[in-house]
Write a protein that holds these residues in place. Structure first.
Motif, PDB file in Angstrom:
ATOM      1  N   GLU A  98      -1.034   0.541  14.242  1.00  0.00           N
ATOM      2  CA  GLU A  98      -2.335   0.755  14.047  1.00  0.00           C
ATOM      3  C   GLU A  98      -2.288   1.472  12.931  1.00  0.00           C
ATOM      4  N   ALA A  99      -2.912   1.284  12.019  1.00  0.00           N
ATOM      5  CA  ALA A  99      -3.649   1.751  11.020  1.00  0.00           C
ATOM      6  C   ALA A  99      -5.058   1.821  10.482  1.00  0.00           C
ATOM      7  N   LEU A 100      -5.803   2.007   9.442  1.00  0.00           N
ATOM      8  CA  LEU A 100      -7.196   1.684   8.387  1.00  0.00           C
ATOM      9  C   LEU A 100      -6.501   2.024   6.970  1.00  0.00           C
ATOM     10  N   VAL A 101      -7.354   1.111   6.554  1.00  0.00           N
ATOM     11  CA  VAL A 101      -6.356   0.883   5.006  1.00  0.00           C
ATOM     12  C   VAL A 101      -7.925   2.140   4.003  1.00  0.00           C
ATOM     13  N   ARG A 102      -7.390   3.384   3.650  1.00  0.00           N
ATOM     14  CA  ARG A 102      -8.640   4.037   3.402  1.00  0.00           C
ATOM     15  C   ARG A 102      -8.773   3.639   2.182  1.00  0.00           C
ATOM     16  N   GLY A 103      -7.865   3.167   0.432  1.00  0.00           N
ATOM     17  CA  GLY A 103      -7.874   3.140  -0.386  1.00  0.00           C
ATOM     18  C   GLY A 103      -7.428   2.673  -0.894  1.00  0.00           C
ATOM     19  N   HIS A 104      -7.094   1.806  -2.877  1.00  0.00           N
ATOM     20  CA  HIS A 104      -6.123   1.003  -2.843  1.00  0.00           C
ATOM     21  C   HIS A 104      -5.611   1.289  -4.057  1.00  0.00           C
ATOM     22  N   SER A 105      -5.024   0.960  -5.029  1.00  0.00           N
ATOM     23  CA  SER A 105      -4.419   1.070  -6.861  1.00  0.00           C
ATOM     24  C   SER A 105      -3.588   0.246  -7.280  1.00  0.00           C
ATOM     25  N   LEU A 106      -3.986  -0.423  -8.705  1.00  0.00           N
ATOM     26  CA  LEU A 106      -3.638  -1.644  -9.007  1.00  0.00           C
ATOM     27  C   LEU A 106      -2.433  -1.022  -9.797  1.00  0.00           C
ATOM     28  N   LEU A 107      -0.882  -1.285  -9.641  1.00  0.00           N
ATOM     29  CA  LEU A 107      -0.101  -0.954 -10.728  1.00  0.00           C
ATOM     30  C   LEU A 107       0.515  -1.703 -11.088  1.00  0.00           C
ATOM     31  N   GLY A 108      -0.123  -2.542 -11.348  1.00  0.00           N
ATOM     32  CA  GLY A 108       0.502  -3.583 -12.151  1.00  0.00           C
ATOM     33  C   GLY A 108       1.124  -5.110 -11.292  1.00  0.00           C
ATOM     34  N   ASN A 109       2.457  -5.216 -11.230  1.00  0.00           N
ATOM     35  CA  ASN A 109       2.457  -5.669  -9.976  1.00  0.00           C
ATOM     36  C   ASN A 109       2.527  -5.235  -9.122  1.00  0.00           C
ATOM     37  N   VAL A 110       2.070  -4.230  -8.697  1.00  0.00           N
ATOM     38  CA  VAL A 110       2.607  -3.644  -7.051  1.00  0.00           C
ATOM     39  C   VAL A 110       0.795  -2.952  -6.776  1.00  0.00           C
ATOM     40  N   ILE A 111       0.424  -3.701  -5.830  1.00  0.00           N
ATOM     41  CA  ILE A 111      -0.966  -2.911  -4.972  1.00  0.00           C
ATOM     42  C   ILE A 111      -0.427  -1.442  -4.465  1.00  0.00           C
ATOM     43  N   ARG A 112      -1.139   0.157  -4.214  1.00  0.00           N
ATOM     44  CA  ARG A 112      -0.494   0.767  -3.770  1.00  0.00           C
ATOM     45  C   ARG A 112      -1.565   1.299  -2.804  1.00  0.00           C
ATOM     46  N   TYR A 113      -1.565   0.545  -1.731  1.00  0.00           N
ATOM     47  CA  TYR A 113      -2.644   1.465  -0.854  1.00  0.00           C
ATOM     48  C   TYR A 113      -2.926   2.486   0.273  1.00  0.00           C
ATOM     49  N   ARG A 114      -3.416   3.706   0.610  1.00  0.00           N
ATOM     50  CA  ARG A 114      -3.703   4.445   0.683  1.00  0.00           C
ATOM     51  C   ARG A 114      -4.184   4.039   2.423  1.00  0.00           C
ATOM     52  N   VAL A 115      -3.032   4.382   3.171  1.00  0.00           N
ATOM     53  CA  VAL A 115      -3.437   3.609   4.905  1.00  0.00           C
ATOM     54  C   VAL A 115      -3.665   5.094   5.937  1.00  0.00           C
ATOM     55  N   GLU A 116      -4.240   5.401   6.784  1.00  0.00           N
ATOM     56  CA  GLU A 116      -3.684   6.315   8.104  1.00  0.00           C
ATOM     57  C   GLU A 116      -3.595   5.286   9.219  1.00  0.00           C
ATOM     58  N   ALA A 117      -2.324   6.191   9.632  1.00  0.00           N
ATOM     59  CA  ALA A 117      -1.982   5.873  10.739  1.00  0.00           C
ATOM     60  C   ALA A 117      -1.568   6.897  11.942  1.00  0.00           C
ATOM     61  N   ARG A 118      -2.417   6.830  13.339  1.00  0.00           N
ATOM     62  CA  ARG A 118      -2.376   7.852  14.158  1.00  0.00           C
ATOM     63  C   ARG A 118      -2.513   9.144  13.154  1.00  0.00           C
ATOM     64  N   GLY A 119      -3.034  10.098  12.549  1.00  0.00           N
ATOM     65  CA  GLY A 119      -4.180  10.665  12.141  1.00  0.00           C
ATOM     66  C   GLY A 119      -2.984  10.582  10.597  1.00  0.00           C
ATOM     67  N   VAL A 120      -1.876  10.148  10.202  1.00  0.00           N
ATOM     68  CA  VAL A 120      -0.865  10.796   9.331  1.00  0.00           C
ATOM     69  C   VAL A 120      -1.541   9.446   7.917  1.00  0.00           C
ATOM     70  N   GLU A 121      -1.407   9.929   6.764  1.00  0.00           N
ATOM     71  CA  GLU A 121      -1.976   9.979   5.400  1.00  0.00           C
ATOM     72  C   GLU A 121      -0.444   8.982   4.990  1.00  0.00           C
ATOM     73  N   LEU A 122      -0.605   8.097   4.681  1.00  0.00           N
ATOM     74  CA  LEU A 122       0.354   6.976   3.725  1.00  0.00           C
ATOM     75  C   LEU A 122       0.010   6.261   2.752  1.00  0.00           C
ATOM     76  N   LEU A 123       0.937   6.008   1.474  1.00  0.00           N
ATOM     77  CA  LEU A 123       1.283   4.961   0.352  1.00  0.00           C
ATOM     78  C   LEU A 123       2.215   4.344   1.263  1.00  0.00           C
ATOM     79  N   VAL A 124       1.532   2.781   0.934  1.00  0.00           N
ATOM     80  CA  VAL A 124       2.396   1.873   0.938  1.00  0.00           C
ATOM     81  C   VAL A 124       2.148   0.701  -0.408  1.00  0.00           C
TER      82      VAL A 124
END
Length: 329
Positions: free
Chosen positions: A273-299
């Motif tokens: 389980e995770a929560l979306v914190r934000g995202h950035s558009l990088l052309g053909n890729v969307i980079r999400y910032r998510v939080e899962a179990r208290g850990v910040e990740l890029l997806v």
């Protein structure tokens, strides 16, 4: 068989050590990139190979010949700099022919080789122009032609594209790689741009603090970084210490790990389980910032329909590819 062999090379300026115990082997016809941050020693290493900077010790063997005792003009090396270094009072043709004059090549042969070199870089029609009448990209192609016309045993390129805009840089890197392959010319390219290194090289030597920390082809460096520096410099890995990694993955992890953003996938069911914190558009890729179990990740996910985009605050689930989890030092 090694064509260029660097053995135990070291260089210092006073008490400041630039690099030490550099050992590497480069095959004939290889395109090798020295990649690393500013100040890591890559340009100094290139200048030592060219003979423009004295070494503190070690050997540089080119086709079995030790270059260290030789003057730069005796090494049979072509070099292209970031700054072009063209003579402003000479035409394009005269700039390219300059090295042949130093070699005392006859006029007829010189003219033929200059024409061939200019045609190779698509500047034949600009032979009579002066550097100030050319664009930055055209000036860099003249500098490349000037190095190629002398038929060097080794070509060295010191961040030749860094002063150019993105569109010209992309075209010129493709042109350099095509010419290098057509000529079978052993080439060492210096850059701090990971994309340039990944798309141009047969092999990459990743440098940090005067050391080659990892070498290999683009796939090896991108998918299997040997330490936290390599993971942080190549791509955009998620670097997690053992405690944080154990919390995220729900099992004991004994060492620091690296996870590529594209190896984390949104799950339709199950998963972490995770929560979306934000995202950035990088052309053909969307980079999400998510939080899962208290850990910040890029997806990283492919940019598809806008309807598929996840909004900030949305709850999601994640799957992490176990094969994409790498232990790093």
């Amino acid at each position: 068989m090694s064509y260029l062999s660097i053995q135990g090379l070291h260089k210092s300026y006073g008490e400041t050590k630039i690099f030490s115990d550099i050992d590497c082997e480069i095959g004939q016809g290889e395109f090798v990139t020295l990649l690393g941050p500013s100040g890591c020693g890559k340009s100094t290493l290139l200048r030592c190979i060219a003979g423009l900077t004295e070494v503190g010790g070690g050997q540089i063997l080119l086709d079995g010949q030790d270059l260290v005792p030789l003057a730069p003009q005796k090494r049979g090396i072509g070099m292209v700099f970031q700054s072009y270094a063209l003579f402003p009072n000479m035409t394009v043709q005269e700039n390219v022919a300059f090295g042949l004059r130093m070699q005392k090549v006859g006029k007829a042969e010189s003219q033929q080789r200059v024409r061939e070199a200019l045609d190779m870089v698509e500047l034949g029609e600009f032979a009579g122009r002066y550097p100030q009448q050319l664009s930055g990209g055209q000036c860099q192609r003249v500098a490349l032609a000037r190095s190629l016309v002398t038929r060097p045993r080794l070509l060295l390129l010191d961040e030749p594209l860094s002063a150019l805009d993105a569109r010209i840089r992309k075209h010129l890197r493709e042109q350099i790689r095509t010419i290098q392959q057509e000529l079978g010319l052993t080439t060492i390219f210096v850059t701090h741009d990971q994309e340039e290194a990944l798309v141009m090289s047969d092999r990459i030597f990743l440098m940090n603090a005067g050391k080659i920390v990892q070498s290999g082809n683009a796939e090896t460096l991108y998918t299997a970084p040997v330490d936290a520096f390599a993971a942080g410099f190549i791509g955009n890995y998620n670097l997690l210490d053992a405690e944080t990694a154990s919390r995220l993955l729900g099992r004991p992890i004994a060492s620091r790990i690296a996870i590529r953003p594209e190896a984390i996938q949104f799950a339709s069911q199950g998963g972490i389980e995770a929560l979306v914190r934000g995202h950035s558009l990088l052309g053909n890729v969307i980079r999400y910032r998510v939080e899962a179990r208290g850990v910040e990740l890029l997806v990283d996910v492919l940019n598809r329909a806008a309807a598929d985009m996840h909004a900030s605050g949305q709850r999601i689930a994640l799957n992490i590819d176990a094969h994409a989890i790498h232990e790093v030092a």
